[in-house]
Design a protein around this motif. Structure first.
Motif, PDB file in Angstrom:
ATOM      1  N   ASP A  21       0.798  -1.233   0.000  1.00  0.00           N
ATOM      2  CA  ASP A  21       0.000   0.000   0.000  1.00  0.00           C
ATOM      3  C   ASP A  21       0.826   1.277   0.000  1.00  0.00           C
ATOM      4  O   ASP A  21       0.378   2.302  -0.496  1.00  0.00           O
ATOM      5  CB  ASP A  21      -0.914   0.048   1.230  1.00  0.00           C
ATOM      6  N   GLY A  22       1.989   1.256   0.625  1.00  0.00           N
ATOM      7  CA  GLY A  22       2.784   2.473   0.773  1.00  0.00           C
ATOM      8  C   GLY A  22       2.377   3.276   2.002  1.00  0.00           C
ATOM      9  O   GLY A  22       1.313   3.062   2.593  1.00  0.00           O
ATOM     10  N   THR A  24       1.745   6.633   2.372  1.00  0.00           N
ATOM     11  CA  THR A  24       0.706   7.654   2.240  1.00  0.00           C
ATOM     12  C   THR A  24      -0.680   7.046   2.398  1.00  0.00           C
ATOM     13  O   THR A  24      -1.538   7.603   3.099  1.00  0.00           O
ATOM     14  CB  THR A  24       0.827   8.370   0.883  1.00  0.00           C
ATOM     15  N   LYS A  25      -0.913   5.898   1.783  1.00  0.00           N
ATOM     16  CA  LYS A  25      -2.214   5.244   1.918  1.00  0.00           C
ATOM     17  C   LYS A  25      -2.455   4.828   3.367  1.00  0.00           C
ATOM     18  O   LYS A  25      -3.553   4.991   3.896  1.00  0.00           O
ATOM     19  CB  LYS A  25      -2.321   4.031   1.005  1.00  0.00           C
TER      20      LYS A  25
END
Length: 106
Positions: A21-22, A24-25
């Motif tokens: 997802d990373g 930021t997500k």
């Protein structure tokens, strides 16, 4: 409303989800969860040290923050610890409180 520092540590599965997802997500998911609980997220930081994330947020009360921590922990992706924190103004109020206390043995 009260301020809390949520410290969390990822499990292996949680790290796999973060890679997918990373950051930021993940931050947006956390922000929405806090807002849906009636609170406000001040900041979220990743550290990958003793703790992997630090979230400073304002929530209605201890029951609310505990409910969030239980829900997060139940996923098995993170372990969460809650630290209530005070603003400088709240510390000023506390230091002006008049209390009586007798130490043990006196």
């Amino acid at each position: 409303m009260a301020w809390f520092l949520l410290k969390s540590t990822y499990t292996v599965d949680g790290l796999k989800g973060l890679v997918k997802d990373g950051g930021t997500k993940r931050a947006e998911v956390v922000r929405k969860m806090i807002e849906d609980a009636g609170g406000r997220m001040e900041s979220m930081h990743f550290a990958f040290a003793e703790d992997d994330t630090y979230v400073l947020c304002e929530l209605p009360d201890q029951k609310t923050v505990t409910g969030l921590a239980v829900a997060i922990g139940a996923t098995g992706s993170l372990s969460v610890r809650i630290t209530p924190v005070l603003t400088p103004a709240e510390v000023d109020e506390v230091t002006r409180m008049k209390t009586t206390y007798t130490p043990p043995g006196q």
